[in-house]
Design a protein around this motif. Structure first.
Motif, short mmCIF file in Angstrom:
data_model
loop_
_atom_site.label_atom_id
_atom_site.label_comp_id
_atom_site.label_asym_id
_atom_site.label_seq_id
_atom_site.Cartn_x
_atom_site.Cartn_y
_atom_site.Cartn_z
N SER A 152 -103.00 -1.15 104.42
CA SER A 152 -102.21 -0.29 105.32
C SER A 152 -100.74 -0.20 104.95
O SER A 152 -100.15 0.88 105.11
CB SER A 152 -102.38 -0.75 106.77
N TYR A 157 -104.23 -5.16 113.15
CA TYR A 157 -104.32 -4.71 111.75
C TYR A 157 -105.60 -3.90 111.54
O TYR A 157 -105.58 -2.80 110.97
CB TYR A 157 -104.29 -5.95 110.84
N THR A 171 -105.56 -0.28 112.41
CA THR A 171 -104.93 0.71 111.52
C THR A 171 -106.00 1.40 110.68
O THR A 171 -105.87 2.58 110.34
CB THR A 171 -103.86 0.09 110.59
N VAL A 225 -97.36 -4.86 109.01
CA VAL A 225 -98.30 -3.82 109.48
C VAL A 225 -98.00 -3.45 110.94
O VAL A 225 -98.03 -2.27 111.32
CB VAL A 225 -99.76 -4.29 109.31
#
Ligand code: GUN
Ligand code: ZN
Length: 429
Positions: free
Chosen positions: A203, A250, A253, A240
């Motif tokens: 990401s 996380y 995402t 992130v």
């Protein structure tokens, strides 16, 4: 030409996962295996196999362990030449060593040289299948697939996509990542033994637009795998959070952009929140444990036994060159050591299963590779269980197959690979 051969020794196949069953009961030993037409034809007593295949050559390996070839579920072949680069943690390591090296893959000749070098190192260590990241350059994917095709290997790879937080020469865009990945996928996916894997690096190096574009590509090609990195280091997770303030965590995402699914491979996945664990369980995405990388880059301790108890799919991987070895033996040893540090030591049967059937299952290839059962593709390693004086003297005291194997797991290297077979052809003497 694939051969018509019977190998004798201690031929190991798994009838179940040693994480589900009692660890040792899941494995079966046979006297011989018959390889024909690139596949495993039969397992059983030598006399029986000989009777049904009188024309087959017979090769005897009385003391060796004959197992499925190793499956490395997460590797970066472009990092071959910078493995063992000293002293940094993830983000600095990427900027100092990895990105400069990956820039060199703008040159297709260099990409071909390293792809061949990497695959030869992998094979000499008994690894017959891997899922590799390439670089952002489409030619780096072509180089890898051509080199794997030449060797007859079942191999998986994808163009690494990045459109921010990387040097300019290593950035694509949301649109070009989609277009290039799609073109490569159409050219290579399902060609012989090759599979294309949709590959957003992680990401921090993709904009939401790029993740969404790759999520759309995955939705258009749901039979493809998707590979990325997840929750490897604490600093990375904080980054992130800053980059994606609207995401719950996380994993979200990826989830928000169509990148969470059963055919997803999530490398590292060490520091997971309860919601992330629940969602990974529900969706069936695979976690890929990269133990030599996690100690080398200082990332943390992945708890394999607990993740398996929670019902997760887990593969094992070198993560070369964040990982410090090309060897799945060394990787099993590191997984054992991390298991000790988390208070959940893994049995040798579990370690071997992770490096073969477990990784194959993570790659959704458990019906073709990773185990020696009739009909499976004949990717095989003949392991010398007494390959060095230090191992031999410990092996001499072993009272069962697991005690006989464990010194090779802990201390073995490429010298233990007496033979490596790919698709029914012998690759090394
Ligand atoms: N996270 C994003 N890229 C990488 C990489 O190349 N190696 C490792 N270990 N982690 C990463
Ligand atoms: Zn990686």
């Amino acid at each position: 030409m694939p051969s018509n051969t019977i190998l004798t020794g201690q031929v190991l196949s798994f009838a179940a996962s040693p994480f589900d069953d009692d660890a040792t009961g899941a494995a079966k030993l046979h006297e011989a295996v018959h390889i024909s037409g690139g596949h495993i034809a039969a397992l059983g007593p030598l006399a029986q196999l000989r009777a049904s295949a009188p024309d087959a050559d017979v090769i005897h390996h009385p003391d060796a362990l004959i197992t499925a070839g190793f499956v490395d579920a997460h590797v970066h072949y472009p990092q071959t030449a910078m493995i063992a680069s000293w002293g940094k943690r993830l983000i600095d390591w990427l900027n100092s060593y990895t990105f400069p090296e990956e820039m060199r893959f703008a040159d297709p000749v260099y990409a071909s040289e390293i792809a061949g070098r990497y695959l030869d190192l992998a094979l000499s260590n008994g690894t017959t299948t891997m899922a590799s990241y390439c670089t952002i350059h489409p030619a780096s994917v072509t180089a890898f697939f051509e080199a794997a095709q030449t060797r007859g290997m079942r191999a998986l790879a994808g163009k690494t996509c990045m459109d921010r937080n990387a040097p300019e020469g290593l950035c694509d865009t949301a649109q070009s990542a989609y277009d290039d990945s799609r073109a490569l996928l159409r050219e290579w996916h399902g060609r012989g033994r090759l599979e294309y894997v949709i590959t957003p690096r992680f990401s921090p190096t993709s904009t939401p637009e790029q993740l969404a574009a790759l999520g759309a590509l995955w939705a258009e090609h749901p039979d493809c795998l998707m590979q990325t990195h997840l929750s490897e280091q604490v600093d990375e997770i904080a980054w992130v959070r800053d980059l994606y303030p609207q995401a719950r965590d996380y994993l979200d995402t990826y989830e928000m952009h169509g990148l969470l699914g059963a055919r997803g491979l999530y490398g590292h996945a060490i520091h997971l929140e309860p919601r992330e664990r629940d969602r990974l369980c529900e969706t069936g995405g695979a976690l890929v444990h990269c133990p030599t990388s996690n100690t080398f880059i200082g990332s943390g301790l992945f708890n394999t036994a607990v993740r398996k108890t929670e019902g997760m799919r887990v593969g094992l991987a070198t993560d070369t060159g964040g990982g410090s070895s090309f060897s799945m033996l060394r990787t099993m040893a590191a997984a054992y050591e991390i298991g000790q540090l988390t208070g959940t030591p893994l049995h040798p049967a579990q370690l071997l299963w992770l490096a073969t059937a477990g990784s194959a299952e993570a790659l959704h290839l458990g019906d073709r590779i990773g185990n020696l059962t009739p009909g499976m593709e004949a990717d095989i390693v003949v392991l010398d269980l007494a390959s060095t004086p230090a191992i031999a003297q410990r092996h001499a005291r072993a009272e069962d197959i697991w005690e006989a194997l464990f010194p090779t797991i802990m201390m073995g290297d490429d010298r233990a690979m007496r033979e490596v077979w790919v698709n029914g052809s012998r690759m090394s003497a």
